[in-house]
Design a protein around this motif. Structure first.
Motif, PDB file in Angstrom:
ATOM      1  N   GLY A   6       0.832  -1.211   0.000  1.00  0.00           N
ATOM      2  CA  GLY A   6       0.000   0.000   0.000  1.00  0.00           C
ATOM      3  C   GLY A   6       0.861   1.253   0.000  1.00  0.00           C
ATOM      4  O   GLY A   6       0.618   2.186  -0.777  1.00  0.00           O
ATOM      5  N   LEU A  62       0.406   7.967  -6.198  1.00  0.00           N
ATOM      6  CA  LEU A  62      -0.465   8.991  -5.637  1.00  0.00           C
ATOM      7  C   LEU A  62       0.264  10.186  -5.066  1.00  0.00           C
ATOM      8  O   LEU A  62      -0.229  11.298  -5.098  1.00  0.00           O
ATOM      9  CB  LEU A  62      -1.296   8.384  -4.490  1.00  0.00           C
ATOM     10  CG  LEU A  62      -2.328   7.359  -4.872  1.00  0.00           C
ATOM     11  CD1 LEU A  62      -2.949   6.803  -3.613  1.00  0.00           C
ATOM     12  CD2 LEU A  62      -3.378   8.017  -5.731  1.00  0.00           C
ATOM     13  N   ALA A  95      -8.726   3.530 -18.116  1.00  0.00           N
ATOM     14  CA  ALA A  95      -8.651   2.790 -16.857  1.00  0.00           C
ATOM     15  C   ALA A  95      -8.456   3.761 -15.690  1.00  0.00           C
ATOM     16  O   ALA A  95      -7.836   4.813 -15.845  1.00  0.00           O
ATOM     17  CB  ALA A  95      -7.495   1.805 -16.899  1.00  0.00           C
ATOM     18  N   THR A  96      -9.016   3.382 -14.532  1.00  0.00           N
ATOM     19  CA  THR A  96      -8.768   4.193 -13.341  1.00  0.00           C
ATOM     20  C   THR A  96      -7.391   3.853 -12.790  1.00  0.00           C
ATOM     21  O   THR A  96      -6.775   2.858 -13.184  1.00  0.00           O
ATOM     22  CB  THR A  96      -9.816   3.906 -12.246  1.00  0.00           C
ATOM     23  OG1 THR A  96      -9.694   2.524 -11.882  1.00  0.00           O
ATOM     24  CG2 THR A  96     -11.220   4.177 -12.748  1.00  0.00           C
ATOM     25  N   THR A  97      -6.909   4.675 -11.857  1.00  0.00           N
ATOM     26  CA  THR A  97      -5.590   4.436 -11.265  1.00  0.00           C
ATOM     27  C   THR A  97      -5.513   3.035 -10.669  1.00  0.00           C
ATOM     28  O   THR A  97      -4.550   2.303 -10.862  1.00  0.00           O
ATOM     29  CB  THR A  97      -5.302   5.471 -10.162  1.00  0.00           C
ATOM     30  OG1 THR A  97      -5.541   6.759 -10.692  1.00  0.00           O
ATOM     31  CG2 THR A  97      -3.877   5.377  -9.681  1.00  0.00           C
ATOM     32  N   TRP A  98      -6.572   2.658  -9.937  1.00  0.00           N
ATOM     33  CA  TRP A  98      -6.559   1.343  -9.305  1.00  0.00           C
ATOM     34  C   TRP A  98      -6.517   0.232 -10.350  1.00  0.00           C
ATOM     35  O   TRP A  98      -5.810  -0.760 -10.195  1.00  0.00           O
ATOM     36  CB  TRP A  98      -7.766   1.171  -8.390  1.00  0.00           C
ATOM     37  CG  TRP A  98      -7.888  -0.240  -7.894  1.00  0.00           C
ATOM     38  CD1 TRP A  98      -8.823  -1.150  -8.252  1.00  0.00           C
ATOM     39  CD2 TRP A  98      -7.005  -0.894  -6.993  1.00  0.00           C
ATOM     40  NE1 TRP A  98      -8.587  -2.340  -7.628  1.00  0.00           N
ATOM     41  CE2 TRP A  98      -7.474  -2.208  -6.844  1.00  0.00           C
ATOM     42  CE3 TRP A  98      -5.859  -0.487  -6.298  1.00  0.00           C
ATOM     43  CZ2 TRP A  98      -6.848  -3.133  -6.017  1.00  0.00           C
ATOM     44  CZ3 TRP A  98      -5.224  -1.408  -5.475  1.00  0.00           C
ATOM     45  CH2 TRP A  98      -5.719  -2.710  -5.353  1.00  0.00           C
ATOM     46  N   GLU A  99      -7.264   0.416 -11.443  1.00  0.00           N
ATOM     47  CA  GLU A  99      -7.266  -0.611 -12.496  1.00  0.00           C
ATOM     48  C   GLU A  99      -5.892  -0.733 -13.142  1.00  0.00           C
ATOM     49  O   GLU A  99      -5.452  -1.830 -13.491  1.00  0.00           O
ATOM     50  CB  GLU A  99      -8.334  -0.282 -13.546  1.00  0.00           C
ATOM     51  CG  GLU A  99      -9.739  -0.617 -13.051  1.00  0.00           C
ATOM     52  CD  GLU A  99     -10.831   0.075 -13.848  1.00  0.00           C
ATOM     53  OE1 GLU A  99     -12.011  -0.250 -13.614  1.00  0.00           O
ATOM     54  OE2 GLU A  99     -10.508   0.941 -14.683  1.00  0.00           O
ATOM     55  N   ILE A 132      -3.066  -0.149 -11.597  1.00  0.00           N
ATOM     56  CA  ILE A 132      -2.209  -0.855 -10.630  1.00  0.00           C
ATOM     57  C   ILE A 132      -2.510  -2.346 -10.651  1.00  0.00           C
ATOM     58  O   ILE A 132      -1.622  -3.188 -10.719  1.00  0.00           O
ATOM     59  CB  ILE A 132      -2.428  -0.291  -9.203  1.00  0.00           C
ATOM     60  CG1 ILE A 132      -1.939   1.154  -9.143  1.00  0.00           C
ATOM     61  CG2 ILE A 132      -1.726  -1.142  -8.162  1.00  0.00           C
ATOM     62  CD1 ILE A 132      -2.410   1.893  -7.921  1.00  0.00           C
ATOM     63  N   ILE A 136       2.437   1.710  -3.378  1.00  0.00           N
ATOM     64  CA  ILE A 136       1.460   2.246  -4.346  1.00  0.00           C
ATOM     65  C   ILE A 136       1.300   3.745  -4.135  1.00  0.00           C
ATOM     66  O   ILE A 136       1.333   4.543  -5.077  1.00  0.00           O
ATOM     67  CB  ILE A 136       0.099   1.534  -4.193  1.00  0.00           C
ATOM     68  CG1 ILE A 136       0.208   0.092  -4.670  1.00  0.00           C
ATOM     69  CG2 ILE A 136      -0.982   2.264  -4.975  1.00  0.00           C
ATOM     70  CD1 ILE A 136      -1.034  -0.730  -4.410  1.00  0.00           C
ATOM     71  N   PHE A 137       1.166   4.119  -2.858  1.00  0.00           N
ATOM     72  CA  PHE A 137       1.024   5.543  -2.554  1.00  0.00           C
ATOM     73  C   PHE A 137       2.227   6.324  -3.092  1.00  0.00           C
ATOM     74  O   PHE A 137       2.073   7.364  -3.727  1.00  0.00           O
ATOM     75  CB  PHE A 137       0.902   5.730  -1.037  1.00  0.00           C
ATOM     76  CG  PHE A 137       0.863   7.167  -0.603  1.00  0.00           C
ATOM     77  CD1 PHE A 137      -0.313   7.898  -0.689  1.00  0.00           C
ATOM     78  CD2 PHE A 137       2.003   7.793  -0.130  1.00  0.00           C
ATOM     79  CE1 PHE A 137      -0.345   9.225  -0.297  1.00  0.00           C
ATOM     80  CE2 PHE A 137       1.971   9.124   0.261  1.00  0.00           C
ATOM     81  CZ  PHE A 137       0.790   9.842   0.174  1.00  0.00           C
TER      82      PHE A 137
END
Lengths: 282, 329
Positions: free
Chosen positions: B105, B113, B219-223, B225, B108-109
């Motif tokens: 996590g 982000l 795609a969204t950011t989460w998609e 990733i 990813i941040f």
């Protein structure tokens, strides 16, 4: 909005939110540890720490013998481990880059790099302490050397591999032998990186406790005799923290602060050196 | 030109002795680096040999039943490794369960982000924290974390799960503060920066064209990733996690302070236990008798074999990622 879009957006927000929470949570723990360390460490820090040896419980004292012991054993380990480590790294990157020996050594070195340090302590105990018949600072330094070598090997090889081959070819075209090329060209070009590796190795061993517990043991008194047990900061902290005495606990925190400061300082210097070479190259 | 060309065939017109000397120096230097490389191998082999020889008496006395015997009685010289092995595995696995999701996590941040201004400071902070010696985590756990757990979290858990089957025995009292759970928590905090640093480095190897292509398709950011970054870096993330597991298995000082040093296997996570490294650290200097020291060394040998397997697997995973990264560039 289309329900599929809304759902995807919700999922996105949820998981990204989770990653922010994970960051806050993780960094929160680490901030707490550093906070406690600074608070407890500085409140016990005074001049006596650097001028007096470890006291019996209830008396005034410091950590002088432990600090000096750590410095002696760390220096010995670095003096012994650095040349060997650099030569091995040189073999892996220059002479034997694609040989089978290099392949095996690389693998074994990476295992040693992350092997449990207490096992290295057991190894030196069997090899040196048993044969000498007593605990000694030599054994402690030997255990630390076994930890230094893999770190230096790894960073030296990584740095030498980064040196462009055109540099080596240019020197070889002038008639230099490979030994010349390595010593006059590639080592010089990689100097800052190799020093970074040595600094990281020092940072790594200055906090190592487990390999010293039964090699150098500890010593309550001032001693610079390499054939006798010698105190070291991490081991002294370990014993003092587990003791029931409050003044020993305070000394343990101060010692912990000293080690952390030393390690952080070394890592920061190593990082500055490392980044300066990288920007030079790009 | 003609002079140089002819010198390649006829005897050279320059100082042959000097050239021969330079060549000899080259050979010596080559041999020296090779001997040193051999020294690393020798170090490894003698490490294994000395552990095997040191553990030999214990192996002769207990055989393979050493592995699953729960007794640890120095007075009667009855030793079994079941409790330390259990403690080592349970604390490390619990620590991985806590630290891996959080570490990923944070990575990813940091890579996707984090505002650019904060990215470097937080990244550097994480790397510096990964270098802090484990004894610091140990004394913090002993003086700060254990009392907090004892007074708040453990009684709350024990009360909350009372009467719930299975979970009741997993979180059974009394709340000592120290024990398996505390050790696992400290381990998790300790390997967290390590996992984060490796995972972030691995995430950064993903070519931006791949990510941009996915973003370009909406795609969204989460998609991105989940469907691009993680599949691309899978072996690197697993390899990094296994390196962290290797560290957790062999960690001594962070655990020794808070494990409680009890040679018994209890279903409750709050009960004191022991790990291989804690057992060696606590007892080695006090061990007397013909079998006590060999038994402890055999524990060390078991630990070394387990970490060797985990680390070798980690090397393999990271090597695969490297091969692929090399192939693409």
């Amino acid at each position: 909005m289309n329900p599929i879009y809304a759902k995807r957006r919700r999922r996105n927000n949820m998981f990204l939110g989770l990653s922010v929470i994970a960051t806050l949570f993780g960094l929160g723990w680490l901030a707490m540890i550093l906070g406690t360390l600074l608070y407890e460490g500085f409140s016990g820090l005074d001049l006596a720490i650097f001028t007096q040896s470890t006291p019996p419980p209830g008396l005034q004292g410091g950590l002088l013998n432990a600090i000096v012991g750590s410095l002696i054993m760390t220096s010995l380990a670095v003096l012994a481990g650095t040349p060997i480590g650099i030569l091995v790294g040189t073999y892996l990157a220059e002479y034997g880059r694609y040989t089978r020996l290099a392949f095996v050594v690389r693998f074994v070195n990476d295992i040693l790099l992350s092997a449990p340090s207490i096992v290295i302590g057991l190894f030196i105990y069997e090899l040196i302490v048993v044969n000498m018949g007593h605990f000694s600072a030599w054994a402690g330094a030997a255990a630390l050397t076994v930890i230094v070598i893999p770190v230096v090997v790894r960073t030296t090889e990584n740095m030498l591999v980064l040196i462009p081959n055109s540099l080596r070819e240019a020197a070889a075209a002038l008639g230099a032998t490979r030994a010349h090329v390595i010593r006059q060209v590639t080592w010089r070009a990689a100097r800052a990186g190799i020093i970074t590796g040595v600094l990281l190795a020092i940072a790594r061993i200055s906090g190592e406790t487990a390999p010293l517990l039964f090699t150098s043991l500890s010593n309550q008194f001032w001693s610079a005799d390499l054939n006798a047990p010698m105190a070291s900061l991490p081991v002294v902290i370990f014993h003092m923290a587990l003791s029931p005495y409050d003044d020993w606990h305070r000394l343990a925190w101060s010692g912990a602060l000293l080690i952390t400061m030393a390690v952080l300082l070394l890592s920061i210097i190593a990082r500055v050196l490392g980044s300066s070479t990288q920007s030079e190259r790009s | 030109m003609a002079v140089i060309a002819s010198s390649a065939h006829s005897p050279p017109a320059f100082n042959t002795a000097r050239i021969r000397r330079a060549h000899r120096a080259d050979h010596i230097f080559h041999a020296l680096t090779r001997v040193c490389a051999g020294f690393v191998l020798l170090m490894f082999v003698s490490l294994v040999l000395s552990l095997v020889l040191g553990a030999w008496p214990a192996f002769g006395a207990y055989g393979f039943s050493f592995l699953w015997t729960e007794v640890w009685n120095p007075v009667r010289e009855d030793f079994g490794a079941a409790a330390p092995i259990y403690g080592t595995l349970v604390t490390s696995i619990l620590a991985m369960i806590m630290a891996v999701p959080i570490g990923i996590g944070i990575a990813i941040f940091l890579t996707e982000l984090c505002p650019r201004v904060l990215r470097r400071p937080i990244g550097i902070a994480v790397e510096l924290l990964a270098g802090i010696p484990s004894i610091i985590y140990g004394i913090w756990g002993y003086f700060v974390l254990a009392p907090i757990l004892q007074q708040t979290i453990q009684p709350a858990f024990i009360g909350f799960f009372e009467g719930v089957p299975i979970l009741e025995s997993l979180f059974a009292g009394p709340p000592y503060g120290i024990g398996i759970f505390t050790a696992a928590l400290i381990l998790a905090i300790m390997i967290l920066p390590f996992i984060t640093a490796i995972t972030r480095d691995v995430f950064e190897t993903v070519p931006s064209v791949l990510k941009e292509a996915a973003y370009g398709m909406g795609a969204t950011t989460w998609e991105v990733i989940w469907s691009v970054v993680l599949p691309y870096t899978r072996s690197g993330v697993v390899g990094g996690a296994m390196l962290a597991l290797g560290r957790a298995l062999g960690e001594t000082m962070a655990v020794t302070f808070v494990i409680g040093n009890a040679y018994s296997i209890s279903p409750s996570l709050f009960s004191p236990g022991t790990t291989i490294s804690a057992a060696i650290a606590n007892e080695f200097t006090e061990a007397i008798g013909d079998l006590y020291v060999p038994a402890l060394i055999e524990l060390g040998l078991i630990l070394f074999v387990v970490t060797f397997l985990v680390l070798a697997a980690a090397q393999f995973m990271l090597y695969r990622l490297e091969l692929r990264a090399g192939g693409r560039s």
